[in-house]
Design a protein around this motif. Structure first.
Motif, mmCIF file in Angstrom:
data_model
loop_
_atom_site.group_PDB
_atom_site.id
_atom_site.type_symbol
_atom_site.label_atom_id
_atom_site.label_comp_id
_atom_site.label_asym_id
_atom_site.label_seq_id
_atom_site.Cartn_x
_atom_site.Cartn_y
_atom_site.Cartn_z
ATOM 1 N N ALA A 192 -9.937 -9.347 -62.358
ATOM 2 C CA ALA A 192 -10.358 -10.636 -62.924
ATOM 3 C C ALA A 192 -11.081 -11.486 -61.894
ATOM 4 O O ALA A 192 -10.814 -11.407 -60.698
ATOM 5 N N MET A 193 -12.009 -12.313 -62.417
ATOM 6 C CA MET A 193 -12.719 -13.258 -61.548
ATOM 7 C C MET A 193 -12.607 -14.656 -62.135
ATOM 8 O O MET A 193 -12.712 -14.823 -63.359
ATOM 9 N N THR A 194 -12.444 -15.650 -61.259
ATOM 10 C CA THR A 194 -12.578 -17.045 -61.697
ATOM 11 C C THR A 194 -14.070 -17.339 -61.834
ATOM 12 O O THR A 194 -14.911 -16.537 -61.385
ATOM 13 N N ARG A 195 -14.401 -18.498 -62.374
ATOM 14 C CA ARG A 195 -15.817 -18.853 -62.522
ATOM 15 C C ARG A 195 -16.520 -18.888 -61.152
ATOM 16 O O ARG A 195 -17.631 -18.379 -61.008
ATOM 17 N N ASP A 196 -15.853 -19.496 -60.169
ATOM 18 C CA ASP A 196 -16.483 -19.581 -58.836
ATOM 19 C C ASP A 196 -16.721 -18.187 -58.260
ATOM 20 O O ASP A 196 -17.778 -17.910 -57.679
ATOM 21 N N GLU A 197 -15.707 -17.326 -58.407
ATOM 22 C CA GLU A 197 -15.848 -15.962 -57.863
ATOM 23 C C GLU A 197 -16.985 -15.228 -58.572
ATOM 24 O O GLU A 197 -17.786 -14.525 -57.950
ATOM 25 N N TYR A 198 -17.067 -15.406 -59.896
ATOM 26 C CA TYR A 198 -18.111 -14.741 -60.678
ATOM 27 C C TYR A 198 -19.501 -15.217 -60.240
ATOM 28 O O TYR A 198 -20.409 -14.406 -60.006
ATOM 29 N N GLU A 199 -19.652 -16.538 -60.109
ATOM 30 C CA GLU A 199 -20.993 -17.063 -59.773
ATOM 31 C C GLU A 199 -21.412 -16.635 -58.366
ATOM 32 O O GLU A 199 -22.578 -16.303 -58.127
ATOM 33 N N ALA A 200 -20.437 -16.586 -57.466
ATOM 34 C CA ALA A 200 -20.759 -16.127 -56.099
ATOM 35 C C ALA A 200 -21.149 -14.645 -56.141
ATOM 36 O O ALA A 200 -22.061 -14.204 -55.438
ATOM 37 N N PHE A 201 -20.484 -13.882 -57.019
ATOM 38 C CA PHE A 201 -20.778 -12.441 -57.147
ATOM 39 C C PHE A 201 -22.207 -12.241 -57.672
ATOM 40 O O PHE A 201 -22.976 -11.426 -57.141
ATOM 41 N N VAL A 202 -22.579 -13.009 -58.692
ATOM 42 C CA VAL A 202 -23.937 -12.880 -59.250
ATOM 43 C C VAL A 202 -24.971 -13.264 -58.176
ATOM 44 O O VAL A 202 -25.985 -12.564 -57.995
ATOM 45 N N ASP A 203 -24.710 -14.337 -57.440
ATOM 46 C CA ASP A 203 -25.640 -14.728 -56.356
ATOM 47 C C ASP A 203 -25.788 -13.598 -55.345
ATOM 48 O O ASP A 203 -26.891 -13.291 -54.893
ATOM 49 N N ALA A 204 -24.647 -12.962 -55.014
ATOM 50 C CA ALA A 204 -24.685 -11.882 -54.014
ATOM 51 C C ALA A 204 -25.485 -10.689 -54.544
ATOM 52 O O ALA A 204 -26.270 -10.072 -53.812
#
Ligand SMILES: Cc1cc2nc3c(=O)[nH]c(=O)nc-3n(C[C@H](O)[C@H](O)[C@H](O)COP(=O)(O)OP(=O)(O)OC[C@H]3O[C@@H](n4cnc5c(N)ncnc54)[C@H](O)[C@@H]3O)c2cc1C
Length: 460
Positions: free
Chosen positions: A203-215
């Protein structure tokens, strides 16, 4: 006594050369059909046998802790032409076995030309082999010519031969952090053969998800080669970063959607996105990051995918990629001796069977040559145990892999059965100790298999 009828080998690359050599070593004549230099491929530059189309490395030569190094060692033990030539043309490359590519290919070519039982015919086999070729090894590789690949596709079925690979990374289950991950199928649906807990979820939180997409967007990627871009089949299977480019929420509403999944580690908190991993082999040691096919460089994949909660220490059995390739659905189509179930006079070897890499292709060529020779000599084909690198790879491509999601595979310890002491105690060994124990067991089992094979042959 009459000499055995020849075996026809199509393709003089890594696999075909090795298969021809193994046949000749057993006294079986070979007609080797190689289309170069009469007809070129998009990647080869010469008419030499076993030309290396890209890197000059056969990867790690460490047979104590690495499954590819172990594969080298097993092949040395089984009189491999390819590894012997690689050893003769070795260049300094630390723990890797790297070669002088021209010296290596010239050596293999000369060895084949000087072998009286091998006849080399230069020319394309542009369709199914003639009926009177009673034993054939098709080893035409990732760039099999269109005439032959279309004929094989017509024989095996449209969906059973792919023109490109779309490889999602594969993770060793033992390296996943289960204080964060959990087993669950979406909506707990059992599905055919499942129990409602078939997937590993992260699972990802919103912050983790957005950082993942940026990466994903910022990561370094490989470009498609010009001749790859023209393959229309690429359009059907987009790299994950291309999906991410379509909008910040595309993945959260697509492959990473969280619906129907409840994270038991954070009761009451709904995940913003969930990465689902699916079991990839019958042994249950490998999990596939389905949908994560990518053109990111290997280093970037490891960095970016380890930002996913639960994968911080992930070890990858295979990293993702998308390439022009030609391979059949071997787990569905081939028997354990690499014969096409629908037409057993045809055997496949090399990258077209869905193994991946120079050494793996040569290794499967070595087995195809041994199997075809045994058949010609009236002996039963004899496969090495699945605890060896050769046996584990053979076992994977001819049945152990999940046929519905089958994609090319390298040699790795995730393909090996668990160690006996792990099964007995229920506690997996870790890291280097585990690799060393796997390699030790593989070597011992190969020796036992070789000595059994000798006694079996003496008795036949
Ligand atoms: C662009 C590219 C780069 C790669 N880079 C690497 C790498 O760096 N490291 C690595 O380990 N692996 C790499 N691979 C994978 C690599 O090709 C294979 O691992 C290996 O060469 C496959 O061995 P093979 O014997 O199956 O096929 P090949 O070595 O390709 O041999 C197949 C042979 O069949 C011949 N042939 C094809 N069709 C016909 C026909 N109809 N009739 C007669 N002959 C035919 C071809 O000319 C060729 O000589 C790469 C693959 C590609 C396409």
């Amino acid at each position: 006594m009459e000499p055995p009828l020849p075996v026809h080998v199509i393709g003089g690359g890594l696999a075909g050369s090795e298969a021809a050599w193994q046949l000749a070593r057993r006294g079986v004549p070979v007609v080797l059909h190689e289309m170069r230099p009469v007809r070129a491929t998009d990647a080869h530059k010469t008419g030499a046998m076993a030309e290396l189309v890209c890197s000059n490395s056969f990867r790690s030569d460490d047979h104590e802790t690495n499954a590819v190094g172990l594969l080298h060692q097993e092949m040395r033990r089984l009189d491999s032409l390819i590894i012997a030539a690689a050893d003769r043309h070795r260049v300094p490359a630390g723990a890797a076995l790297a070669v002088d590519r021209d010296g290596f290919a010239d050596d293999v070519t000369q060895m084949m030309e000087n072998e009286p039982l091998i006849t080399i015919e230069r020319g394309e086999v542009a369709g199914l082999p003639p009926e009177d070729w009673s034993s054939v090894i098709i080893a035409t590789g990732p760039l099999t010519s269109p005439g032959l690949s279309q004929a094989v596709r017509a024989l095996t079925g449209q969906d059973q031969l792919a023109f490109f690979d779309a490889i999602a990374p594969i993770v060793h289950k033992e390296s996943i952090d289960f204080s964060k991950a959990w087993f669950q199928s979406r909506y707990d649906k059992p599905g055919p053969g499942g129990d409602g807990k078939d997937y590993i979820n992260l699972a990802m939180t919103r912050d983790e998800y957005e950082a993942f997409v940026d990466a994903l967007l910022a990561a370094e990627k490989h470009a498609f080669k010009d001749w790859e871009k023209d393959t229309p089949y690429f359009n059907g299977c987009l790299p994950i970063e291309v999906m991410a480019e379509r909008g910040l929420k595309t993945l959260a509403f697509g492959p990473l959607k969280p619906i129907g999944l409840t994270n038991p580690h954070t009761p009451g908190l709904r995940p913003y996105a969930v990465v689902q991993l699916r079991q990839d082999n019958a042994l249950g040691t490998l999990y596939n990051m389905v949908g994560f096919q990518t053109k990111m460089t290997y280093g970037e994949q490891v960095r970016v995918f380890r930002t996913i909660p639960g994968l911080e220490n992930a070890e990858f059995a295979r990293l993702g990629g998308i390439h022009r390739n030609t391979f059949i659905n071997s787990p569905r189509l081939l028997d354990g001796a690499l014969r096409l179930k629908a037409e057993p006079r045809l055997r496949f070897a090399g990258q077209i069977t869905g193994c991946e890499g120079y050494v793996e292709s040569a290794g499967i060529g070595l087995l195809a040559g041994r199997f075809a020779a045994a058949e010609r000599l009236g002996q039963a084909p004899d496969a090495p145990p699945p605890t060896t690198s050769l046996g584990a790879l053979l076992n994977h491509i001819t049945g152990g892999a999940e046929a519905d999601t089958f994609q090319p595979m390298n040699a790795n310890f995730g393909l090996f059965p668990p160690l006996e002491e792990e099964t007995r105690t229920g506690k997996p060994l870790k890291g280097r100790d585990r690799k060393m124990a796997m390699a030790r067991r593989g070597k011992a089992d190969l020796e036992a298999w070789l000595s059994d094979a000798k006694s079996r042959q003496a008795a036949e």
